[in-house]
Scaffold this motif. Structure first.
Motif, PDB file in Angstrom:
ATOM      1  N   LEU A 120      36.095   9.536   1.947  1.00 47.99           N
ATOM      2  CA  LEU A 120      36.901   8.517   1.276  1.00 47.99           C
ATOM      3  C   LEU A 120      36.660   8.552  -0.225  1.00 47.99           C
ATOM      4  O   LEU A 120      35.538   8.783  -0.685  1.00 47.99           O
ATOM      5  CB  LEU A 120      36.568   7.117   1.815  1.00 47.99           C
ATOM      6  N   ARG A 121      37.702   8.298  -0.972  1.00 49.80           N
ATOM      7  CA  ARG A 121      37.637   8.256  -2.437  1.00 49.80           C
ATOM      8  C   ARG A 121      38.478   7.103  -2.949  1.00 49.80           C
ATOM      9  O   ARG A 121      39.587   6.865  -2.478  1.00 49.80           O
ATOM     10  CB  ARG A 121      38.136   9.567  -3.031  1.00 49.80           C
ATOM     11  N   MET A 122      37.952   6.390  -3.938  1.00 52.87           N
ATOM     12  CA  MET A 122      38.708   5.341  -4.631  1.00 52.87           C
ATOM     13  C   MET A 122      39.107   5.853  -6.006  1.00 52.87           C
ATOM     14  O   MET A 122      38.303   6.469  -6.711  1.00 52.87           O
ATOM     15  CB  MET A 122      37.878   4.068  -4.771  1.00 52.87           C
ATOM     16  N   LEU A 123      40.347   5.576  -6.395  1.00 52.94           N
ATOM     17  CA  LEU A 123      40.849   5.920  -7.720  1.00 52.94           C
ATOM     18  C   LEU A 123      41.532   4.709  -8.344  1.00 52.94           C
ATOM     19  O   LEU A 123      42.186   3.930  -7.651  1.00 52.94           O
ATOM     20  CB  LEU A 123      41.863   7.070  -7.650  1.00 52.94           C
ATOM     21  N   CYS A 124      41.389   4.584  -9.650  1.00 49.08           N
ATOM     22  CA  CYS A 124      42.163   3.592 -10.395  1.00 49.08           C
ATOM     23  C   CYS A 124      42.414   4.130 -11.796  1.00 49.08           C
ATOM     24  O   CYS A 124      41.471   4.497 -12.500  1.00 49.08           O
ATOM     25  CB  CYS A 124      41.432   2.256 -10.477  1.00 49.08           C
ATOM     26  N   THR A 125      43.672   4.199 -12.188  1.00 45.33           N
ATOM     27  CA  THR A 125      44.045   4.608 -13.542  1.00 45.33           C
ATOM     28  C   THR A 125      44.294   3.342 -14.362  1.00 45.33           C
ATOM     29  O   THR A 125      45.242   2.607 -14.113  1.00 45.33           O
ATOM     30  CB  THR A 125      45.314   5.480 -13.524  1.00 45.33           C
ATOM     31  N   TYR A 126      43.424   3.099 -15.328  1.00 45.72           N
ATOM     32  CA  TYR A 126      43.538   1.896 -16.160  1.00 45.72           C
ATOM     33  C   TYR A 126      44.586   2.052 -17.256  1.00 45.72           C
ATOM     34  O   TYR A 126      45.159   1.067 -17.726  1.00 45.72           O
ATOM     35  CB  TYR A 126      42.192   1.572 -16.813  1.00 45.72           C
ATOM     36  N   GLU A 127      44.801   3.277 -17.695  1.00 42.31           N
ATOM     37  CA  GLU A 127      45.797   3.559 -18.731  1.00 42.31           C
ATOM     38  C   GLU A 127      46.371   4.940 -18.458  1.00 42.31           C
ATOM     39  O   GLU A 127      45.663   5.858 -18.042  1.00 42.31           O
ATOM     40  CB  GLU A 127      45.170   3.518 -20.115  1.00 42.31           C
ATOM     41  N   GLY A 128      47.688   5.085 -18.696  1.00 44.55           N
ATOM     42  CA  GLY A 128      48.336   6.369 -18.464  1.00 44.55           C
ATOM     43  C   GLY A 128      48.922   6.464 -17.059  1.00 44.55           C
ATOM     44  O   GLY A 128      48.818   5.537 -16.263  1.00 44.55           O
ATOM     45  N   PRO A 129      49.537   7.600 -16.742  1.00 39.80           N
ATOM     46  CA  PRO A 129      50.185   7.778 -15.445  1.00 39.80           C
ATOM     47  C   PRO A 129      49.174   7.872 -14.307  1.00 39.80           C
ATOM     48  O   PRO A 129      48.087   8.420 -14.467  1.00 39.80           O
ATOM     49  CB  PRO A 129      50.968   9.079 -15.613  1.00 39.80           C
ATOM     50  N   GLY A 130      49.561   7.322 -13.157  1.00 41.85           N
ATOM     51  CA  GLY A 130      48.675   7.297 -11.999  1.00 41.85           C
ATOM     52  C   GLY A 130      48.755   8.559 -11.150  1.00 41.85           C
ATOM     53  O   GLY A 130      49.554   9.472 -11.405  1.00 41.85           O
ATOM     54  N   THR A 131      47.938   8.585 -10.126  1.00 35.87           N
ATOM     55  CA  THR A 131      47.825   9.721  -9.214  1.00 35.87           C
ATOM     56  C   THR A 131      49.133   9.938  -8.448  1.00 35.87           C
ATOM     57  O   THR A 131      49.804   8.985  -8.037  1.00 35.87           O
ATOM     58  CB  THR A 131      46.684   9.468  -8.212  1.00 35.87           C
ATOM     59  N   LEU A 132      49.495  11.207  -8.255  1.00 34.97           N
ATOM     60  CA  LEU A 132      50.664  11.594  -7.474  1.00 34.97           C
ATOM     61  C   LEU A 132      50.227  11.936  -6.055  1.00 34.97           C
ATOM     62  O   LEU A 132      49.168  12.532  -5.848  1.00 34.97           O
ATOM     63  CB  LEU A 132      51.350  12.810  -8.108  1.00 34.97           C
ATOM     64  N   TRP A 133      51.061  11.598  -5.064  1.00 37.24           N
ATOM     65  CA  TRP A 133      50.703  11.887  -3.681  1.00 37.24           C
ATOM     66  C   TRP A 133      51.960  12.072  -2.829  1.00 37.24           C
ATOM     67  O   TRP A 133      53.078  11.735  -3.240  1.00 37.24           O
ATOM     68  CB  TRP A 133      49.807  10.788  -3.109  1.00 37.24           C
ATOM     69  N   LEU A 134      51.759  12.650  -1.642  1.00 34.36           N
ATOM     70  CA  LEU A 134      52.883  12.995  -0.763  1.00 34.36           C
ATOM     71  C   LEU A 134      52.831  12.203   0.536  1.00 34.36           C
ATOM     72  O   LEU A 134      51.777  12.078   1.164  1.00 34.36           O
ATOM     73  CB  LEU A 134      52.851  14.492  -0.420  1.00 34.36           C
ATOM     74  N   THR A 135      53.974  11.684   0.937  1.00 32.03           N
ATOM     75  CA  THR A 135      54.094  11.134   2.278  1.00 32.03           C
ATOM     76  C   THR A 135      54.128  12.293   3.268  1.00 32.03           C
ATOM     77  O   THR A 135      54.528  13.411   2.923  1.00 32.03           O
ATOM     78  CB  THR A 135      55.384  10.309   2.422  1.00 32.03           C
ATOM     79  N   GLU A 136      53.722  12.044   4.506  1.00 31.48           N
ATOM     80  CA  GLU A 136      53.644  13.123   5.486  1.00 31.48           C
ATOM     81  C   GLU A 136      55.005  13.758   5.766  1.00 31.48           C
ATOM     82  O   GLU A 136      55.097  14.955   6.030  1.00 31.48           O
ATOM     83  CB  GLU A 136      53.018  12.625   6.786  1.00 31.48           C
ATOM     84  N   ASP A 137      56.076  12.952   5.695  1.00 32.50           N
ATOM     85  CA  ASP A 137      57.396  13.512   5.977  1.00 32.50           C
ATOM     86  C   ASP A 137      57.958  14.288   4.796  1.00 32.50           C
ATOM     87  O   ASP A 137      59.078  14.818   4.870  1.00 32.50           O
ATOM     88  CB  ASP A 137      58.378  12.418   6.409  1.00 32.50           C
ATOM     89  N   ASN A 138      57.183  14.390   3.703  1.00 36.27           N
ATOM     90  CA  ASN A 138      57.610  15.185   2.555  1.00 36.27           C
ATOM     91  C   ASN A 138      56.724  16.417   2.372  1.00 36.27           C
ATOM     92  O   ASN A 138      56.736  17.046   1.316  1.00 36.27           O
ATOM     93  CB  ASN A 138      57.587  14.335   1.283  1.00 36.27           C
ATOM     94  N   VAL A 139      55.958  16.747   3.407  1.00 33.70           N
ATOM     95  CA  VAL A 139      55.093  17.929   3.379  1.00 33.70           C
ATOM     96  C   VAL A 139      55.654  18.977   4.329  1.00 33.70           C
ATOM     97  O   VAL A 139      55.943  18.687   5.498  1.00 33.70           O
ATOM     98  CB  VAL A 139      53.655  17.579   3.806  1.00 33.70           C
ATOM     99  N   ASN A 140      55.831  20.184   3.832  1.00 32.26           N
ATOM    100  CA  ASN A 140      56.300  21.288   4.660  1.00 32.26           C
ATOM    101  C   ASN A 140      55.188  21.658   5.634  1.00 32.26           C
ATOM    102  O   ASN A 140      54.164  22.215   5.248  1.00 32.26           O
ATOM    103  CB  ASN A 140      56.666  22.477   3.771  1.00 32.26           C
TER     104      ASN A 140
END
Length: 211
Positions: A120-140
């Protein structure tokens, strides 16, 4: 009034209790949306500095390191927020040892979609663009046949998800122990090309093989 939305492999809510849902088998990312306007003045000053703070150990060791961090002396509200998020991560993970990274960032860091080799990992972007991620139905799901090419991995680039600034995210990694769960594919936003900066918090449990 608490608001929570669940969509396939992810859940988003405006209460920190949503973070505990990461242990649900069908979820591999949870997002706690929050207002960080009270931190804005400190964030505006912090992003002008080159700060890189790391701490590891049990809860008390990491909290002590935060309290003694000279780079953070001018940012008492942010210090308090780091401590609060570490306590939240403890509630979710119930592990005994952590690694915390807090920094101003001007590089793209992880350029390709990947899964973390941890639980497990926690992320928080306080300034600037946040983390990008994929939903399962958008993964080949046949991505083994296309190598590491992102255009082959992602079915529809217009459906790539992005965490909002200030949102607290918990991600499942490849060694999360519960059977039947999948790690989340994610990557860092592109900022080098536009000379942008981010203020990023990352907290890991010590259950990992590599960063």
């Amino acid at each position: 009034m608490e608001t929570t939305v669940t969509v396939k492999n992810w859940e988003i809510g405006d209460n920190s209790s949503v973070l505990k849902r990461i242990h649900d088998r069908e979820l591999n990312i949870v997002l706690f949306e929050r207002d960080i306007a009270a931190l804005k003045h400190e964030i505006t000053n912090l992003i002008t500095r080159d700060i890189e703070f790391r701490a590891s150990g049990d809860l008390d060791a990491v909290l002590t390191a935060i309290g003694r961090a000279s780079d953070l002396n001018d940012f008492p509200l942010i210090k308090g927020d780091l401590e609060s998020l570490l306590h939240l991560f403890l509630e979710v993970t119930e592990t005994k040892s952590y690694r915390l990274f807090f920094a101003t960032i001007s590089s793209n860091m992880c350029r390709k979609f990947h899964t973390d080799i941890n639980d497990l990992r926690m992320l928080c972007t306080y300034e600037g663009p946040g983390t990008l991620w994929l939903t399962e139905d958008n993964v080949n799901q046949a991505m083994d046949n296309c190598g590491e090419a992102e255009e082959c991995l992602v079915i529809d680039e217009s459906r790539i998800q992005q965490a909002n600034t200030g949102t607290v995210v918990i991600l499942k990694g490849a060694i999360y122990p519960k059977k039947g769960t999948k790690p989340i594919l994610h990557r860092s936003p592109t900022i080098e090309e536009n000379s942008e900066k981010r203020v990023l918090l990352r907290i890991d449990t010590d259950n990992f093989a590599s960063f």
